[in-house]
Structures are given as structure tokens and as C-alpha cells.
Design an enzyme around this catalytic site. Structure first.
Site, mmCIF file in Angstrom:
data_model
loop_
_atom_site.group_PDB
_atom_site.id
_atom_site.type_symbol
_atom_site.label_atom_id
_atom_site.label_comp_id
_atom_site.label_asym_id
_atom_site.label_seq_id
_atom_site.Cartn_x
_atom_site.Cartn_y
_atom_site.Cartn_z
ATOM 1 N N PHE A 24 23.305 -11.587 19.951
ATOM 2 C CA PHE A 24 22.280 -11.104 19.092
ATOM 3 C C PHE A 24 21.602 -12.505 18.741
ATOM 4 O O PHE A 24 22.017 -13.486 18.403
ATOM 5 C CB PHE A 24 23.014 -10.665 17.438
ATOM 6 C CG PHE A 24 22.244 -10.582 16.522
ATOM 7 C CD1 PHE A 24 21.585 -9.561 16.343
ATOM 8 C CD2 PHE A 24 21.953 -11.559 15.379
ATOM 9 C CE1 PHE A 24 20.368 -9.193 15.254
ATOM 10 C CE2 PHE A 24 20.915 -11.507 14.411
ATOM 11 C CZ PHE A 24 20.098 -10.266 14.456
ATOM 12 N N GLY A 25 20.171 -12.371 18.814
ATOM 13 C CA GLY A 25 19.190 -13.416 18.577
ATOM 14 C C GLY A 25 18.504 -13.433 17.482
ATOM 15 O O GLY A 25 17.755 -12.272 17.163
ATOM 16 N N TYR A 26 18.318 -14.494 16.674
ATOM 17 C CA TYR A 26 17.730 -14.093 15.478
ATOM 18 C C TYR A 26 16.564 -15.458 15.155
ATOM 19 O O TYR A 26 15.861 -15.549 14.279
ATOM 20 C CB TYR A 26 18.757 -14.318 14.233
ATOM 21 C CG TYR A 26 19.547 -15.639 14.127
ATOM 22 C CD1 TYR A 26 20.595 -15.716 14.911
ATOM 23 C CD2 TYR A 26 19.047 -16.862 13.308
ATOM 24 C CE1 TYR A 26 21.341 -16.985 14.788
ATOM 25 C CE2 TYR A 26 19.815 -18.141 13.633
ATOM 26 C CZ TYR A 26 20.978 -18.043 14.343
ATOM 27 O OH TYR A 26 21.671 -18.957 14.305
ATOM 28 N N GLY A 27 16.538 -16.447 16.001
ATOM 29 C CA GLY A 27 15.641 -17.383 16.265
ATOM 30 C C GLY A 27 14.889 -17.377 17.541
ATOM 31 O O GLY A 27 14.628 -16.536 17.804
ATOM 32 N N SER A 28 14.932 -18.476 18.016
ATOM 33 C CA SER A 28 14.273 -18.529 19.234
ATOM 34 C C SER A 28 14.708 -17.739 20.689
ATOM 35 O O SER A 28 13.832 -17.680 21.501
ATOM 36 C CB SER A 28 14.386 -20.100 19.990
ATOM 37 O OG SER A 28 15.471 -20.499 20.440
ATOM 38 N N GLU A 99 21.906 -23.852 23.380
ATOM 39 C CA GLU A 99 22.234 -23.933 21.924
ATOM 40 C C GLU A 99 23.362 -24.834 21.623
ATOM 41 O O GLU A 99 24.010 -24.823 20.577
ATOM 42 C CB GLU A 99 23.025 -22.582 21.788
ATOM 43 C CG GLU A 99 21.887 -21.306 21.891
ATOM 44 C CD GLU A 99 20.722 -21.337 21.014
ATOM 45 O OE1 GLU A 99 20.687 -21.757 19.930
ATOM 46 O OE2 GLU A 99 19.540 -21.116 21.786
HETATM 47 C C1 SIN Z 1 19.187 -17.885 17.834
HETATM 48 O O1 SIN Z 1 17.852 -17.652 18.138
HETATM 49 O O2 SIN Z 1 19.709 -16.437 17.623
HETATM 50 C C2 SIN Z 1 19.865 -19.128 17.543
HETATM 51 C C3 SIN Z 1 19.157 -20.081 17.014
HETATM 52 C C4 SIN Z 1 17.985 -20.715 18.178
HETATM 53 O O3 SIN Z 1 18.112 -20.928 19.107
HETATM 54 O O4 SIN Z 1 16.816 -20.751 17.424
#
Ligand code: SIN
Length: 194
Positions: A24-28, A99
Site C-alpha cells: 500500500f502506497g500513500y506518498g511518493s 524507503e
Molecule cells: C509511501 O509512499 O507509501 C511511503 C512514503 C513515501 O515514500 O513517500
């Protein structure tokens, strides 16, 4: 805990015999998809809020002038929209390096847009990691982001591309959009690939 989480993450899960895993990704991870995936679906997780509370010394800032990137903070009733990817377990060899600045993998239940569920792994930078910066007024976060840049580019690009991706997902992330408004109000920002 040291900011470098590569070894912690490698010891966390045994992927032996597993063909694919949901991430699950929530940022980049929503907009910078530089890894192979088998399937991609918008998803939501509950009980977590997206916050620009994690420092970035390696991607969007430097040790002297860290940027700010997102992590998840536990908050009952919160919902965080993002993108789920079904990946081969070997993709985590790359993602753990990407990460590595404070993020640990946790397991979470994801809800897809059709209401179905699946377990997925999510990278979270908890407050005990050395790079954690914590809460600050959104105007101050915007000012820090406007001033920071690192090997992956300007911190403002991270924020603006994330805001754009969240809009495309139909998300209403009040925190991200408030910081975006502060940033755009303070100075014009040129964003690559926008
Ligand atoms: C994510 O995107 O899920 C983790 C945080 C990031 O790498 O910005």
C-alpha cells in the site's frame, strides 16, 4: 532506532513460498512507480492519517537542511487513500533501499474501491526513528518544504506531485492540500513533469 531501516525490514518478513504481496502506497509510492508490479488498485486504509512529519535527509533534503515527507500517524476514525500494488516479493529488495530513511514495513488491511479487502504491507516511519520531525504548523511545514531539495529533487515537487495524485484518486487530504495552498501562496514553484 537508527534512520537506516534496511536490515530491520529484511528481518521482518519471510516471503518464502509466497508468489505475490500487496503493497500500500500513500506518498511518493503513489506517483513514482519505479518498480515492477503485477496489478494496481486504488485502496483505503483505516485508523491512519497521512502527515508530513518525517524528515528526508537522503531524497528530498540533506542532513544539513532536511526536507519533509509523509508518514502515517495512528488516529482512530481516520482514513488514508492510496494506491495498492501487487508485487513479487523480490521487489522489496529495492523498496527497502528506497524507503530506508526511517520506514519500517507493517501489515495492514486495505479496502479496495469495490468494498473488498486484502492484507498489504505499508512503509511507516514511526516517531522513534531518528529522522522523525513531528508535528508543526502547516505554514511552517510549507516553508520548510519550499526551502529543501535533495538528490531526488526539490521537496516542493514531492508535495505538489502527491497533491496532484491524491486529487486524481478523488481523495480529500485536508493536511496535504493545506500545505500545498501555503506553498503556492508563498512563491511560484516550477515542478518537473507536472
Ligand atoms: C509511501 O509512499 O507509501 C511511503 C512514503 C513515501 O515514500 O513517500
Amino acid at each position: 532506532m537508527t534512520a537506516n531501516t534496511i536490515d530491520h525490514n529484511r528481518a521482518r518478513y519471510n516471503f518464502e513460498g509466497i508468489e505475490s504481496v500487496w503493497l500500500f502506497g500513500y506518498g511518493s509510492l503513489i506517483y513514482k512507480v519505479d518498480f515492477p508490479f503485477l496489478e494496481q488498485r486504488p485502496a483505503t486504509i483505516r485508523g491512519w492519517a497521512r502527515r508530513f512529519w518525517q524528515g528526508s535527509h537522503d531524497h528530498r533534503g540533506t542532513p544539513e537542511a532536511p526536507g519533509r515527507v509523509v508518514t502515517l500517524i495512528e488516529q482512530p476514525g481516520a482514513r488514508c487513500k492510496g494506491m495498492a500494488y501487487r508485487v513479487s516479493p523480490n521487489v522489496f529488495e529495492y523498496l527497502d533501499v528506497r524507503e530506508k530513511n526511517g520506514y519500517l514495513r507493517f501489515s495492514t488491511t486495505m479496502t479496495f474501491d469495490d468494498g473488498s479487502h486484502a492484507e498489504g504491507l505499508v512503509y511507516i516511519a514511526t516517531e522513534d526513528n531518528e529522522a522523525f520531525l513531528g508535528e508543526a504548523p502547516e505554514a511552517d511545514i510549507a516553508a520548510q518544504i519550499a526551502a529543501a531539495a535533495g538528490p531526488s529533487g526539490p521537496n516542493s515537487e514531492y508535495l505538489l506531485r502527491l497533491a496532484e495524485s491524491l486529487r486524481a484518486l478523488g481523495d480529500d487530504c485536508v493536511h496535504t492540500f493545506a500545505i500545498e495552498t501555503h506553498l503556492l501562496g508563498s512563491e511560484p514553484v516550477a515542478v518537473k513533469d507536472r
